[in-house]
Design an enzyme around this catalytic site. Sequence first.
Site, PDB file in Angstrom:
ATOM      1  CE  LYS A  77       7.110   4.651  -0.270  1.00 43.14           C
ATOM      2  NZ  LYS A  77       5.886   4.384  -1.052  1.00 43.14           N
ATOM      3  CB  SER A 152       3.594   2.335   1.402  1.00 42.04           C
ATOM      4  OG  SER A 152       3.936   2.745   0.091  1.00 42.04           O
ATOM      5  CB  SER A 176       1.870   4.269  -1.767  1.00 37.92           C
ATOM      6  OG  SER A 176       1.519   3.087  -1.106  1.00 37.92           O
TER       7      SER A 176
HETATM    8  N1  GLN Z   1      -1.925   0.023  -0.051  1.00 34.63           N
HETATM    9  C1  GLN Z   1      -1.677  -0.614  -1.298  1.00 34.63           C
HETATM   10  C2  GLN Z   1      -0.902  -1.891  -1.041  1.00 34.63           C
HETATM   11  O1  GLN Z   1      -0.743  -2.227   0.062  1.00 34.63           O
HETATM   12  C3  GLN Z   1      -0.901   0.301  -2.202  1.00 34.63           C
HETATM   13  C4  GLN Z   1       0.501   0.459  -1.802  1.00 34.63           C
HETATM   14  C5  GLN Z   1       1.271   1.345  -2.723  1.00 34.63           C
HETATM   15  O2  GLN Z   1       0.724   2.145  -3.467  1.00 34.63           O
HETATM   16  N2  GLN Z   1       2.587   1.192  -2.684  1.00 34.63           N
HETATM   17  O3  GLN Z   1      -0.442  -2.545  -1.920  1.00 34.63           O
END
Ligand code: GLN
Length: 484
Positions: A77, A152, A176
């Site tokens: 990532k 994400s 994410s």
């Molecule tokens: N979707 C959640 C957010 O927008 C979690 C994102 C994540 O785990 N990085 O914060």
Amino acid sequence: MNQLTIHEAHQLLKTKKISSVELTKACLNRIHQVDSKVQALITVTENIALKQAHKADELIANGTNINALTGIPAIIKDNICTKGILTTCASKMLGNFVPPYNATVIDILNTCGAVFMGKANMDEFAMGSSTENSAMFTTHNPWDLNRVPGGSSGGSAAAVAVGEAIYALGSDTGGSIRQPAGFCSVTGLKPTYGSVSRYGLVAFASSLDQIGPLTQDANDCALVLNAIANFDDKDSTSVPYAKPDYNQCLNTDLKGLKVGVPKEYFVTGIQPEVETAIRTAIKKLEDLGAYVDWEVSLPHTLYALAVYYIIAPSEASANLARYDGVKYGFSYQDTGNMWQAMEKTRQYGFGDEVKRRIMLGTYALSAGYYDAYYLKAQKVRTLIRQEFDQAFEKYDVLITPTSPSIPFKIGEKTNDPIQMYLSDVCTLPINIAGLPAISIPAGFTDDLPIGMQIIAKPFAEETILKTAHAFQQITNWHKQKPAL
Ligand code: GLN
């Protein structure tokens, strides 16, 4: 060849039936074939990959004691620092950032003889649930290119689902790793907070962030976790603990396993097909000898989303204060005024969602509102953690859907942040409590994947992996591949 699991590829490499160069080329071919459609990758590191593959083949030829990850292609990532390789966080702010150092997990994988194929797309600074917040481009779900891969870590999940690499690393602050794993039908593990070093992971919300693997099955998650879970004195929240061999816990006998099914995770608004698939999947665990309590209640779960959207933005607003155009990254130069340069740097460098989080967080932390919002959220966070602690006195694992819906259409939720935030309603509480959890493929509806989440107490990854592995021995959901 690019669809082999880590454990399969390792056997073939060890017995010299395939070479790492062949395996790497198979994955590179796949990238050339499908990535223009899926758009999972921001950077492809073809030359580095081939060099590392040659080196791995030398190690194998010399009979050096190789490990499970030697010569196996991986995708990282793009918020995990890779020395000498662009690390953008899918943000204009870091669009030209080439880290002078490696994250600890990258150093570890290098020592293992891993092969790095490239850096995966993501929501900018890991803020989002669909990868639509990337400042580069949107990644497409390989099961239906009109739909999101989740986020994400959407690039990491999509890349593994289409076989651009054998496995990937993602990060999980509120879901994410698990939510995109569910959306792309791969296996994704968020380890216990403190078990995998965060050194070199670009910080979003430091008390919630955790790096973890996205793989094709639970066995592969065990192999990656064996490598990356390590005490690191460069991460002040790293926990020294007696790490087991996660690969050794993968038996298929679930006799005596106590499973709790918390009813609050089958929330109003959950798609009926998702609920049916998860209940059917849990029944399979009963067949394997597990005892299931279908009526567990975790009432504080209902506050997890509100708590998360105070704590995560608060920490983000502090962490992202460092992007001022002075030290590194994007810098607005077109002015002689220092304050204006900083302001414009942040105005043009950050996307809308990042700015929204910074504003929310700065507000929640400001004098007068700190007690009402931030402090209150921290108190409720403790209650959520205590509720989980009590549940794990009775149950070995808790099982829920990973997400209340199947992958949604690109653009469907971009104008409604609350709807977008709700797609992590089942995964956020786990980060708030610092627990480990996995998402595994548990079915399909209309040819779109459904993920099941298995949660355990801190440092009980063994119990999670064992349960997931047993399930994968009697189901084939994880073996299905998108037609692409
Ligand atoms: N979707 C959640 C957010 O927008 C979690 C994102 C994540 O785990 N990085 O914060």
